[in-house]
Design a protein around this motif. Structure first.
Motif: not given
Ligand code: ADP
Length: 544
Positions: A277-280, A284-286, A300-301, A314-322
């Motif tokens: 999670p720390t990496v993500w 997300l801030q970037f 993204v796992v 955030a991944f799913q709704n803003k960036y379309g990444v499951r």
């Protein structure tokens, strides 16, 4: 009577042979330690792994010998996994983020014969070399032009020169599939680190499990960026899984910053990536700051620690990444469960689907799971009863290297993961805590993970940790430790009123303290051990 099919030992070199045969032109791309982007194919990687295997034999490495690596995710580190195990050796990945004393302990305990290291670690290696009692050869994983000058390491060899001296026709060693292929030590938060000695068979079976559609779901069309390091829990098995399916493999070398990772994701058309999670959080801030998207990224796992709800959202709704939320550990090769949608979950409203995604997914085929109470009695799979999570299967540790820690399995052969979890009727597990982090309040358990996740959902909170602090009446009560986002001014009352509707009333922390930063372990997790030490004399306002 036995079945009459062929015996085909499950050996890890078969994975790279297959990749070269069926997907020989698929690329492997590395942002190298030296700076440039390096590209080649699975065919090239196989031939160079053979050259390395031959070079190790020439250096006197024998079947069963351990060869250490202190390295980032690079094409050379990949070659070392296949080359070492392919000549019958054991690829021992050492976590360079550990303290020097721990690294020395681990390498001596493993009795590594050769140490391969990235030039980023030349100083570290020079410092510890005199204390490494079994290492006969030190190999800098670079070309002659980048050899560390005056490194102060005797017997220093150059990886590329070693390979250049060998042909590509090395015959992989045919062994019993139960022979060891890899070795990785747990981080040893209590006592000395303990080694997990992976067999070829375990690695190959784990690869079959990992590739399944409801696990990592990799395919030859995938372009995979494992951010999770190869020195930590086999990089979640991705370097094997990518070979099995012939996926494009993209590796970040020494780079973990969101800018470099994002550029790789866009430039290389990455479809699948995995990290803690720390990496993500950083990514997300970037993305928010730069207004960029995630290109071709589909999955993204997230694992290693619990993925907060807002991260999944955030991944799913803003960036379309499951998001696939995964759970496992070094002792499990490491994959135990992965969160993918079920036929049942797809019928649920979006919010309920998200609730399920916050759990750690369903167990893979190949893992038996149970939860028990303190006495070892099995608890129901009702999504409510929380107990000690125990596992067994062909890629789960049976005992630690050299028998450290003694007998670690229960009467039914289950290994206690040290995690506390619930399992629901659909098979989804939810990790509520590590057994040693659970907060015992008046005989009941409070989940530190759930409280932390609720706290980081506050828009002004950057990071949060919850520990149990002594309480005269309740035994322990939760203390919430918060790092504010830059410029934020959120205070204790704000946080408590934010948490009130989100958690059970008796779970509300007895106090909230604000700190500049939290201590982290060598695998990037919040160090509860260190926090408990820092707050060992803390007096809760409710304790008076
Ligand atoms: P380390 O002990 O160095 O952190 P591991 O990676 O083996 O090494 O840690 C495994 C532990 O990490 C698990 O036992 C569990 O406590 C925690 N963990 C892993 N994945 C998750 C997850 N998705 N959610 C919560 N905890 C997790």
């Amino acid at each position: 009577m036995l079945g009459e099919m062929q015996d085909w030992p499950l050996l890890t070199w078969r994975l790279i042979d297959h990749a070269a045969q069926a997907h020989g032109d698929r690329e492997i791309v590395t942002a190298t330690v030296e700076g440039a982007i390096h590209r080649y194919t699975w065919s090239d990687a196989r031939l160079r792994s053979k050259q390395l295997a031959a070079a190790l034999v020439a250096l006197g490495v024998e079947v069963g010998d351990r060869v250490g690596t202190l390295a980032w995710n690079t094409h050379r580190h990949l070659e070392s996994w296949y080359g070492i195990a392919g000549m019958g050796g054991v690829a021992h990945t050492v976590n360079p983020r550990l303290f020097a004393d721990q690294i020395v302990y681990i390498i001596n305990h493993a009795e590594d014969r050769v140490l391969l290291f990235d030039i980023s670690f030349a100083k570290l290696v020079a410092e510890i070399a005199p204390r490494l009692t079994t290492v006969r050869h030190f190999v800098a994983m670079t070309e002659p032009a980048h050899m560390p000058a005056d490194a102060g390491i005797s017997n220093l060899l150059c990886y590329e020169s070693l390979l250049a001296a060998q042909g590509t026709d090395f015959q992989w060693v045919m062994q019993d599939e139960r022979a060891p292929a890899g070795l990785c030590y747990t981080s040893g938060t209590t006592g000395n680190p303990k080694g997990v000695l992976y067999s070829h068979r375990a690695n190959v079976l784990h690869t079959f499990g990992a590739c399944m559609a409801d696990a990592l779901g990799l395919a030859s069309t995938s372009a995979v960026l494992p951010v999770v390091p190869m020195y930590h829990a086999n990089a979640w098995g991705i370097p094997y899984a990518a070979a099995a399916v012939g996926a494009k493999l993209v590796m970040g070398g020494p780079h973990f910053d969101p800018g470099t990772l994002h550029k790789l994701i866009i430039d290389e058309g990455v479809t699948f990536t995995a990290a803690v999670p720390t990496v993500w959080l950083g990514m997300l801030q970037f993305l928010e700051k730069t207004g960029q998207d995630m290109g071709a990224l589909k999955t993204v796992v997230i694992g290693g620690s619990a993925a907060p709800r807002m991260m999944i959202e955030a991944f799913q709704n803003k960036y379309g990444v499951r998001v696939a939320h995964a759970w496992g550990m070094t002792e499990m090769s490491p994959l135990g469960s992965v969160g993918t949608p079920s036929a049942h979950s797809l019928q649920l409203p979006a919010e309920k689907q998200l609730d399920l995604q916050c759990k750690q997914g369903r167990g893979l085929f190949g893992i038996d799971m149970k939860i028990t109470d303190d006495a070892g009695n099995s608890l129901p799979r009702d999504g409510e009863s929380a107990g000690h999570l125990k596992v067994r299967g062909p890629w789960i540790v049976g005992r630690y290297f050299k028998g450290d820690g003694g007998d670690i399995l229960d009467a039914e052969g289950y290994f206690d993961t040290g995690d506390v979890a619930t399992i629901d009727q659909w098979g989804y597990i939810q990790i509520t805590d590590r057994a040693k982090d659970v907060i015992k309040s008046g005989g009941e358990w409070i989940s530190s993970i759930e409280l932390e996740n609720a706290a980081v959902a506050h828009p002004e909170v950057a990071e949060a940790a919850v520990i149990g602090v002594h309480h005269p009446k309740w035994d322990e009560r939760p203390l919430l430790i918060v790092v504010r986002k830059p410029g934020a001014s959120v205070d204790k009352d704000d946080i408590l009123s934010f948490l009130a509707p989100r958690v059970a009333k008796w779970w509300l922390p007895d106090d909230v303290v604000f700190v500049e930063g939290l201590p982290h372990t060598a695998t990037g997790k919040i160090s509860k051990l260190e926090l408990r030490h820092q707050f060992r004399d803390y007096k809760l306002p409710t304790a008076a």
